[in-house]
Enzyme design. Sequence first.
Site, PDB file in Angstrom:
ATOM      1  N   ASP A   9      37.304  37.545  28.439  1.00 32.49           N
ATOM      2  CA  ASP A   9      37.007  37.913  29.676  1.00 32.49           C
ATOM      3  C   ASP A   9      35.460  37.413  30.189  1.00 32.49           C
ATOM      4  O   ASP A   9      34.843  37.107  29.318  1.00 32.49           O
ATOM      5  CB  ASP A   9      36.914  39.370  29.536  1.00 32.49           C
ATOM      6  CG  ASP A   9      36.388  40.247  31.052  1.00 32.49           C
ATOM      7  OD1 ASP A   9      36.973  39.705  31.988  1.00 32.49           O
ATOM      8  OD2 ASP A   9      35.747  40.976  30.874  1.00 32.49           O
ATOM      9  N   SER A  10      35.133  37.747  31.388  1.00 30.28           N
ATOM     10  CA  SER A  10      33.870  37.571  31.723  1.00 30.28           C
ATOM     11  C   SER A  10      32.779  38.319  30.821  1.00 30.28           C
ATOM     12  O   SER A  10      31.573  37.896  31.139  1.00 30.28           O
ATOM     13  CB  SER A  10      33.554  37.521  33.151  1.00 30.28           C
ATOM     14  OG  SER A  10      34.075  39.070  33.627  1.00 30.28           O
TER      15      SER A  10
ATOM     16  N   TYR B 209      32.365  36.800  36.888  1.00 29.06           N
ATOM     17  CA  TYR B 209      33.175  35.712  37.285  1.00 29.06           C
ATOM     18  C   TYR B 209      33.709  35.835  38.856  1.00 29.06           C
ATOM     19  O   TYR B 209      33.700  34.840  39.334  1.00 29.06           O
ATOM     20  CB  TYR B 209      34.294  35.546  36.350  1.00 29.06           C
ATOM     21  CG  TYR B 209      34.287  34.938  35.102  1.00 29.06           C
ATOM     22  CD1 TYR B 209      32.993  34.335  34.543  1.00 29.06           C
ATOM     23  CD2 TYR B 209      35.439  34.557  34.350  1.00 29.06           C
ATOM     24  CE1 TYR B 209      32.907  33.816  33.568  1.00 29.06           C
ATOM     25  CE2 TYR B 209      34.997  33.983  33.041  1.00 29.06           C
ATOM     26  CZ  TYR B 209      33.883  33.461  32.743  1.00 29.06           C
ATOM     27  OH  TYR B 209      33.783  33.016  31.446  1.00 29.06           O
ATOM     28  N   GLY B 210      33.665  37.099  39.270  1.00 33.77           N
ATOM     29  CA  GLY B 210      34.119  37.216  40.584  1.00 33.77           C
ATOM     30  C   GLY B 210      33.568  36.477  41.715  1.00 33.77           C
ATOM     31  O   GLY B 210      34.159  36.444  42.844  1.00 33.77           O
TER      32      GLY B 210
ATOM     33  N   CYS C 120      41.028  38.616  31.936  1.00 34.85           N
ATOM     34  CA  CYS C 120      40.231  38.619  33.165  1.00 34.85           C
ATOM     35  C   CYS C 120      41.104  38.139  34.270  1.00 34.85           C
ATOM     36  O   CYS C 120      41.514  37.124  34.412  1.00 34.85           O
ATOM     37  CB  CYS C 120      38.892  37.659  33.055  1.00 34.85           C
ATOM     38  SG  CYS C 120      38.001  37.754  34.555  1.00 34.85           S
ATOM     39  N   ASN C 121      41.254  38.831  35.529  1.00 33.83           N
ATOM     40  CA  ASN C 121      41.989  38.670  36.668  1.00 33.83           C
ATOM     41  C   ASN C 121      41.423  37.527  37.227  1.00 33.83           C
ATOM     42  O   ASN C 121      41.990  36.354  37.784  1.00 33.83           O
ATOM     43  CB  ASN C 121      42.186  39.747  37.794  1.00 33.83           C
ATOM     44  CG  ASN C 121      43.030  40.614  37.298  1.00 33.83           C
ATOM     45  OD1 ASN C 121      44.370  40.693  37.478  1.00 33.83           O
ATOM     46  ND2 ASN C 121      42.697  41.634  36.257  1.00 33.83           N
TER      47      ASN C 121
ATOM     48  N   GLU D 130      29.998  48.513  35.550  1.00 39.86           N
ATOM     49  CA  GLU D 130      28.943  47.916  34.388  1.00 39.86           C
ATOM     50  C   GLU D 130      27.683  48.842  34.273  1.00 39.86           C
ATOM     51  O   GLU D 130      27.042  48.723  33.421  1.00 39.86           O
ATOM     52  CB  GLU D 130      28.481  46.373  34.506  1.00 39.86           C
ATOM     53  CG  GLU D 130      29.578  45.526  34.684  1.00 39.86           C
ATOM     54  CD  GLU D 130      29.597  44.822  33.389  1.00 39.86           C
ATOM     55  OE1 GLU D 130      28.606  44.810  32.450  1.00 39.86           O
ATOM     56  OE2 GLU D 130      30.733  44.389  32.974  1.00 39.86           O
TER      57      GLU D 130
ATOM     58  N   CYS E 165      41.726  43.976  38.114  1.00 36.57           N
ATOM     59  CA  CYS E 165      40.484  43.752  37.500  1.00 36.57           C
ATOM     60  C   CYS E 165      40.574  44.738  36.168  1.00 36.57           C
ATOM     61  O   CYS E 165      40.654  45.715  36.266  1.00 36.57           O
ATOM     62  CB  CYS E 165      39.306  44.205  38.594  1.00 36.57           C
ATOM     63  SG  CYS E 165      37.524  43.771  37.491  1.00 36.57           S
ATOM     64  N   THR E 166      40.039  43.932  35.225  1.00 35.39           N
ATOM     65  CA  THR E 166      40.084  44.574  33.812  1.00 35.39           C
ATOM     66  C   THR E 166      38.844  45.647  33.511  1.00 35.39           C
ATOM     67  O   THR E 166      39.022  46.535  32.627  1.00 35.39           O
ATOM     68  CB  THR E 166      40.021  43.506  32.729  1.00 35.39           C
ATOM     69  OG1 THR E 166      38.934  42.704  32.778  1.00 35.39           O
ATOM     70  CG2 THR E 166      41.252  42.767  32.563  1.00 35.39           C
ATOM     71  N   HIS E 167      38.236  45.910  34.449  1.00 33.46           N
ATOM     72  CA  HIS E 167      37.098  46.962  34.511  1.00 33.46           C
ATOM     73  C   HIS E 167      37.675  48.270  35.168  1.00 33.46           C
ATOM     74  O   HIS E 167      37.318  49.383  34.749  1.00 33.46           O
ATOM     75  CB  HIS E 167      35.876  46.436  35.300  1.00 33.46           C
ATOM     76  CG  HIS E 167      34.841  45.708  34.785  1.00 33.46           C
ATOM     77  ND1 HIS E 167      35.084  44.301  34.731  1.00 33.46           N
ATOM     78  CD2 HIS E 167      33.530  45.821  34.503  1.00 33.46           C
ATOM     79  CE1 HIS E 167      33.984  43.789  34.115  1.00 33.46           C
ATOM     80  NE2 HIS E 167      33.193  44.745  33.930  1.00 33.46           N
TER      81      HIS E 167
HETATM   82  N1  DGL Z   1      36.930  41.698  34.353  1.00 36.89           N
HETATM   83  C1  DGL Z   1      36.798  40.409  35.587  1.00 36.89           C
HETATM   84  C2  DGL Z   1      38.296  40.598  36.221  1.00 36.89           C
HETATM   85  O1  DGL Z   1      39.124  40.915  35.907  1.00 36.89           O
HETATM   86  C3  DGL Z   1      35.999  41.175  36.766  1.00 36.89           C
HETATM   87  C4  DGL Z   1      34.584  41.068  36.565  1.00 36.89           C
HETATM   88  C5  DGL Z   1      33.864  39.943  37.077  1.00 36.89           C
HETATM   89  O2  DGL Z   1      33.651  39.721  37.956  1.00 36.89           O
HETATM   90  O3  DGL Z   1      33.311  39.161  36.069  1.00 36.89           O
HETATM   91  O4  DGL Z   1      38.347  40.147  37.322  1.00 36.89           O
END
Ligand code: DGL
Length: 271
Positions: A14-15, A46-47, A77-78, A158, A190-192
């Site tokens: 993931d990011s 990453y988003g 990570c999506n 976060e 999103c995995t968050h």
């Molecule tokens: N965990 C990332 C996702 O699933 C989002 C966080 C990021 O922007 O890095 O998209």
Amino acid sequence: MVQEKKAQPIGIFDSGIGGLTVAKAILKELPNERIVYFGDTAHLPYGDKSTAAIQAYSVKICDLLLKQHCKVILIACNSASAAAYELVKEYVGSKAKVLNVIDPIVNYIGKTYPGKTIGLIGTKQTVNSNVYRKKVDDLNLGIELKSHATPLLAAMIEEGFFNDSISESVIHAYLSDPALKGIEALILGCTHYPLIKKQIEAYYQGKVDVLDASMIVAEHVKNYLQANKLASDKLVGDHKFYVSDFTHSFEESTRIFFKRQVHLEHYPLWE
Ligand code: DGL
């Protein structure tokens, strides 16, 4: 050969530490599996990154996961699943099976909500890539997807703002957007977001199904391993958790995402 492969770990990346929500679901569903987790904390989030940048990071991470002999690489990570899945699959080739977090939830939507209107929230990368829309359209089941980018949510989580009045205001502002009007279910893309699932459910008061992909993804991984006789019979060795940039606050936050603290090892992607 197959016998040996069973004991190889599952690589998850993931990011940052958000993908630990997926790792937790994997270990619950598959307690005999050993995982190697990589959080690219040096390049988070990453988003907001370009597709080319996310692809470059993802390929570098796969080099590490392949060095660790992972039998499966799960893009947890999506944003990276949207930007880099096809490229990573080609890059890894037959060395490991590459899975993403988007296909399992799209299949679930197809089975559960044909002909319905479904919402999606996620990062700008995930929403603007239109990958969910293309995959849902490919199902050809008359499902309408309404999406809305919610870039503040991952950063907010976060920073520790969830289950409080600040997160409630931000969630309310995003979910009341006309772009999401008339939906019957909402994909947490999103995995968050599993960390704010309860607040999102409270917003909808039971009128909209809130879909957290982590368990659906874990079940998909389990089905893949079992169908291919790759499921491990017993846990051998320790799980490994790497990050590309280390701070104590990342290590402390792992408890929030993983429900227990883990020891993070620093592994810079570029020396
Ligand atoms: N965990 C990332 C996702 O699933 C989002 C966080 C990021 O922007 O890095 O998209």
